[in-house]
Design an enzyme around this catalytic site. Structure first.
Site, short mmCIF file in Angstrom:
data_model
loop_
_atom_site.label_atom_id
_atom_site.label_comp_id
_atom_site.label_asym_id
_atom_site.label_seq_id
_atom_site.Cartn_x
_atom_site.Cartn_y
_atom_site.Cartn_z
N TYR A 137 -7.90 -29.14 -124.01
CA TYR A 137 -6.55 -29.15 -124.57
C TYR A 137 -6.39 -28.34 -125.86
CZ TYR A 137 -5.29 -32.84 -121.25
OH TYR A 137 -5.03 -33.56 -120.10
N LYS A 187 -19.22 -34.59 -116.77
CA LYS A 187 -19.46 -33.94 -115.48
C LYS A 187 -20.55 -32.89 -115.70
CE LYS A 187 -18.32 -33.20 -111.13
NZ LYS A 187 -18.53 -34.17 -110.04
N ASP A 231 -16.05 -38.46 -111.87
CA ASP A 231 -15.48 -38.77 -110.55
C ASP A 231 -15.91 -40.15 -110.08
OD1 ASP A 231 -18.00 -37.64 -110.51
OD2 ASP A 231 -17.65 -36.37 -108.76
N ASP A 267 -7.92 -38.55 -121.02
CA ASP A 267 -6.48 -38.63 -120.77
C ASP A 267 -6.25 -39.25 -119.39
OD1 ASP A 267 -3.78 -38.33 -120.95
OD2 ASP A 267 -3.78 -36.14 -120.73
N ASP A 275 -4.94 -43.35 -118.39
CA ASP A 275 -3.78 -43.72 -117.57
C ASP A 275 -4.21 -44.52 -116.34
OD1 ASP A 275 -2.24 -42.39 -119.41
OD2 ASP A 275 -1.02 -41.36 -117.91
#
Ligand code: NAI
Ligand code: MG
Length: 328
Positions: free
Chosen positions: A119, A165, A198, A222, A226
């Site tokens: 970001y 990851k 994942d 992020d 959520d």
């Protein structure tokens, strides 16, 4: 006595802030509030959504309570995170009674790096399409991991999990994972592990009880936060903290909810729980627990709760019920 900046902002931000300040009067901690402007309505009068004066007020305070902004949210809250270097985004994933949840016990925390990763805003078009730059620095990884372990220690949590990851993003997430284990050496009393993002997304649904504190990079944090919000159901209940070396800003995850604004129907819980996070930040842990438990009682009884929780109470009526529990 703590100096606290209070930014009610727009829409239901103002209503949940009023309700929360009403509840905080029954807390055994002295606050010295300075009110500050930000958001759509202020921009309409002044031309700017976030005046310098507001940033200065927050900089001169011990902590900030923020309600919500409307369309100007990016110019207000994102700008504030940068100006104050609020590098931690903290989101509890905790089940409260009387709410919709897939499980009957859930209590973990996501610590998301808030300043870099995917970001940083460096994207460009190329002949084939477009690229985005993902930046992971040693410094930012180090401080976010330290924060996660310190938070675990302070809140008596026993495990910290790094989520990454690194099997594919070998250099960036490799650095993040290695830094995590370096920092972990200073916290031998805390259990550690690491998981791929994942698999973590799946375990949130199938076995979320395995998590205690999660620390992760910006984009993964992020998305996972959520997903966590979805697990414990309802924007009206979910608080967050933005924390840096010098400042802390506490806000509900929800926005100004124009459809509820001015009607007194907004659930004050997310803002009240943001105040709980602020009390933890101020190391007023007894009062933090007392406030949270008062809200839990009201939720458990389910009598004086707002419409999103299938009640009929107004924002202030629900807050007043929480205050009564504190005064008893
Ligand atoms: P929102 O969070 O304001 O509302 C979405 C829906 O969630 C509402 O329609 C309502 O049904 C429910 N809801 C949210 N908070 C609730 C509460 N306390 N009690 C009961 N129900 C609640 O998100 P939306 O509609 O996407 O955005 C509205 C405005 O808020 C936009 O202008 C957006 O830019 C801004 N926003 C600001 C944020 C901030 O200040 N941090 C964060 C998210 C959105
Ligand atoms: Mg998000």
């Amino acid at each position: 006595m703590y100096k606290i900046a209070v930014i009610p902002g727009d829409g239901i931000g103002k209503e949940v802030m009023d309700a929360t300040l009403h509840v905080l009067e029954a807390i055994n901690v002295e606050f010295d509030y300075t009110f500050a402007d930000a958001g759509d309505e202020y921009a309409k009068i002044s031309g700017v959504p976030l005046p310098k004066e507001t940033i200065d007020i927050v900089k001169n305070s011990k902590a900030c309570l923020f309600g919500a902004a409307g369309e100007s949210a990016a110019d207000v809250i994102v700008k504030m995170r940068q100006e104050l270097d609020l590098y931690v985004n903290l989101r509890p994933v905790k089940l409260y009674p009387g709410t919709k949840c897939l499980y009957d016990n859930l209590d973990f925390v996501i610590v998301r790096e808030n300043t870099e990763g995917m970001y940083i805003g460096q994207e460009e078009y190329t002949d084939e399409g477009a690229t985005a730059l993902r930046v992971i620095t040693k410094k930012a990884s180090d401080r976010i991991c330290k924060f996660a372990f310190e938070y675990a220690k302070k809140t008596n949590r026993s495990k910290v999990t790094a989520v990454h990851k690194a099997n594919v993003l070998k250099k960036t997430d490799g650095l993040f994972r290695d830094t995590f284990y370096e920092v972990a050496k200073n916290y031998p009393e805390i259990e550690t592990d690491d998981r791929y993002v994942d698999a973590t997304a799946m375990f949130f649904i199938t076995r979320p009880q395995m998590f205690d504190v999660i620390v992760t990079t910006n984009l993964f944090g992020d998305i996972l936060s959520d997903e966590g919000a979805g697990l414990v159901g309802g924007l009206g209940l979910i608080p967050s903290a933005n924390i840096g070396e010098k400042h802390g800003l506490f806000e509900p995850v929800h926005g100004s909810a124009p459809s509820h604004a001015g009607k007194g129907t907004a659930n004050p819980s997310a803002m009240i729980l943001s105040a709980v996070l602020m009390l933890e930040y101020l190391e007023e842990n007894n009062e933090a627990r007392r406030l949270e438990n008062a809200l839990i009682e009201v939720l458990k009884e389910g009598k004086v709760v707002t419409r999103d929780l299938e009640g009929t109470a107004s924002t202030m009526e629900m807050a007043n019920e929480v205050r009564k529990k504190l005064e008893n």
